[in-house]
Write an enzyme that holds these catalytic residues in place. Structure first.
Site, PDB file in Angstrom:
ATOM      1  CB  SER A 128      36.485  47.297   0.077  1.00  0.00           C
ATOM      2  OG  SER A 128      35.962  47.293  -1.439  1.00  0.00           O
ATOM      3  CE  LYS A 183      33.729  46.641   2.535  1.00  0.00           C
ATOM      4  NZ  LYS A 183      32.792  45.970   2.431  1.00  0.00           N
ATOM      5  CG  HIS A 186      33.573  51.007  -0.022  1.00  0.00           C
ATOM      6  ND1 HIS A 186      32.960  49.669  -0.329  1.00  0.00           N
ATOM      7  CD2 HIS A 186      34.705  51.054  -0.747  1.00  0.00           C
ATOM      8  CE1 HIS A 186      33.719  49.152  -1.573  1.00  0.00           C
ATOM      9  NE2 HIS A 186      34.560  50.023  -1.662  1.00  0.00           N
ATOM     10  CG  ASN A 187      29.793  47.472   1.021  1.00  0.00           C
ATOM     11  OD1 ASN A 187      30.999  48.198   0.865  1.00  0.00           O
ATOM     12  ND2 ASN A 187      29.520  46.032   1.527  1.00  0.00           N
ATOM     13  CD  GLU A 190      30.330  47.147  -3.799  1.00  0.00           C
ATOM     14  OE1 GLU A 190      29.757  46.210  -3.800  1.00  0.00           O
ATOM     15  OE2 GLU A 190      31.197  47.402  -3.126  1.00  0.00           O
TER      16      GLU A 190
END
Length: 466
Positions: A128, A183, A186-187, A190
């Site tokens: 990222s 990940k 995480h997105n 986001e």
């Protein structure tokens, strides 16, 4: 191992990761399907470090000493499997393949198992930071073969962002698809934070503020817990003028936001593990709604307008800042709860403090709030309890009133706030000792004889309701 790396795929991310590795002393062998992109890369960046341009996969494998470490920077999905099958005859037992794309964690799990039988060590690594982070220092979340991760760690640690305390933003996440799962979450976070910022922008516009004034307001808000990368770039976006018209560019951009799948995967995985993440879900749905531009335009002409009664007003614009902060914290909390429960179910047992730490630098959702979250997951039980209480205190008193006032104002003014409303509903649900699902349990028993449990005695019961 520290001084050699193969990189396949010279798109923006792949090219910048390759440059990052070379700048940190690695000899980087590079390959791209289209020779034009390879030639352009070498012409533009060949003097930045030790690059070896390779015109075939065989040439790339021959250029790397054993055990090879090869980073795949290609589109997620079938392209990864096709590339792996092409590489397998060229590799030796003990070589390392690293998938640095946004692959689905189940695909990574399958590839780990498949390649282990062939003697190839597979690493699924979430990266990222966007194109700038890839070049100057991203946050990296490797999972898969632990021995392989330890071998590549010296090089990738030198390439990673700093966490603010002198440590690299990289850590082993666990076996199989663990790195890509982290990940993915995480997105998802986001998605949620971006939607909350967009809704705050819409609320401030409804109060009469223009884009440039909102840009200055957001810039001022970055001096505190909202000092995130996403807030920083939002202020710059809102202040940017179109070179053709001189108008604020963002107001000329079509109100449609695309998505590549990681947000949807986060929602799907949350449903699979039974973890509510309503703010993230609302943000994914908001993008889907935005894509229906023609439908929305038609219905805006025929649907009844919002009945704007006396919705009151926002007493102070700072209330929006507070509401944005606590809703953002709620979104992070939802993501970490998914990591905790899924990590337990999959036997990954994610190091939540480490995840908080490596997200503090380089990545898209970096924010001072992550330091607060990190402290809630490390130290002695009493220290963790104290820091968790400090997080809960952020939702108390006048701050909670501001959150509710902003939501009420937006709803009263007909401003769509799916993420703000969902984050508040999540907070009210998670703190409720009793929810109205007792009625739903009774309804299910009425029409389907599904049974229900009681508060006053153990067992499963059924009632003849008629």
């Amino acid at each position: 191992m520290k001084n050699t790396l193969g990189v396949i795929g010279l798109g923006t991310m792949g090219a910048n990761i390759a440059r990052n590795a070379a700048r940190n002393g690695a000899k980087v062998s590079v390959f791209n399907r289209t020779s034009e992109k390879l030639d352009a890369f070498l012409a533009a960046h060949g003097e930045e470090g030790m690059f070896v341009g390779c015109t075939s996969l065989r040439a790339l494998c021959e250029a790397l000493p054993a055990p090879r470490a090869i980073l795949l920077m290609v589109s997620a999905g079938d392209a990864v499997d096709v590339l792996i099958e092409e590489l397998l005859p060229l590799l030796d037992s003990g070589d390392i393949l690293i998938d640095g794309g946004n692959s689905h964690y189940r695909d990574t799990q399958r590839r780990c198992e498949r390649l282990e039988r062939s003697g190839i060590r597979f690493v699924g690594m979430g990266i990222s930071g966007g194109e700038k982070g890839a070049l100057l220092g991203p946050s990296m979340m490797p999972g898969g073969n632990e021995n392989a991760v330890q071998e590549i760690l010296p090089l990738f640690s030198s390439m990673a962002a700093d966490d603010g305390e002198g440590k690299p933003c990289i850590a082993y996440m666990g076996a199989g698809g663990a790195g890509h799962f982290v990940k993915m979450v995480h997105n998802g976070i986001e998605y949620g934070v971006m939607q909350l910022i967009a809704e705050a922008y819409a609320i401030l516009k409804r109060t009469g503020m223009g884009s440039e004034e909102i840009a200055r307001t957001f810039a001022a808000w970055t001096n505190g817990d909202l000092a995130s990368y996403l807030m920083e770039i939002t202020g710059k976006v809102l202040a940017h003028k179109d070179t053709d018209t001189g108008d604020v560019l963002v107001e000329l951009i079509k109100d449609q936001a695309a998505q590549k799948g990681t947000g949807r995967w986060t929602v799907e995985s949350a449903l699979h593990y039974g973890v509510p993440i309503p703010t993230i879900t609302a943000s994914v749905e908001a993008r889907a709604l935005s894509a229906r531009k023609d439908e929305r335009s038609q219905r805006s002409k025929i649907f009844p307008e919002a009945l704007l009664g006396d919705a009151g007003s926002i007493a102070d614009i700072d209330q929006v800042r507070i509401a944005l902060e606590v809703a953002t914290l709620s979104t992070y909390s939802q993501g970490f709860e998914l990591l905790r429960i899924a990590g337990s179910a999959e036997k990954w047992n994610f190091p939540l403090a480490e995840i908080s730490r490596i997200w503090r630098g380089g990545c898209i959702i970096r924010s001072p709030l992550l330091e607060v979250i990190q402290k809630a997951y490390e130290g002695s039980p009493s220290e963790m309890k104290r820091h968790k209480q400090r997080i809960l205190d952020r939702f108390a008193g006048l701050r909670q009133q501001a959150w509710r006032a902003v939501a009420a104002y937006a709803i009263g003014q007909g401003v769509a706030i799916p993420a703000f409303a969902s984050s508040l509903a999540y907070y009210d649900s998670i703190r409720s000792e009793r929810l109205p699902q007792n009625l739903i349990a009774a309804q299910r028993d009425f029409f389907g004889a599904h049974g229900y449990e009681r508060l006053d005695k153990p067992g499963v019961f059924h009632t003849q309701w008629e």
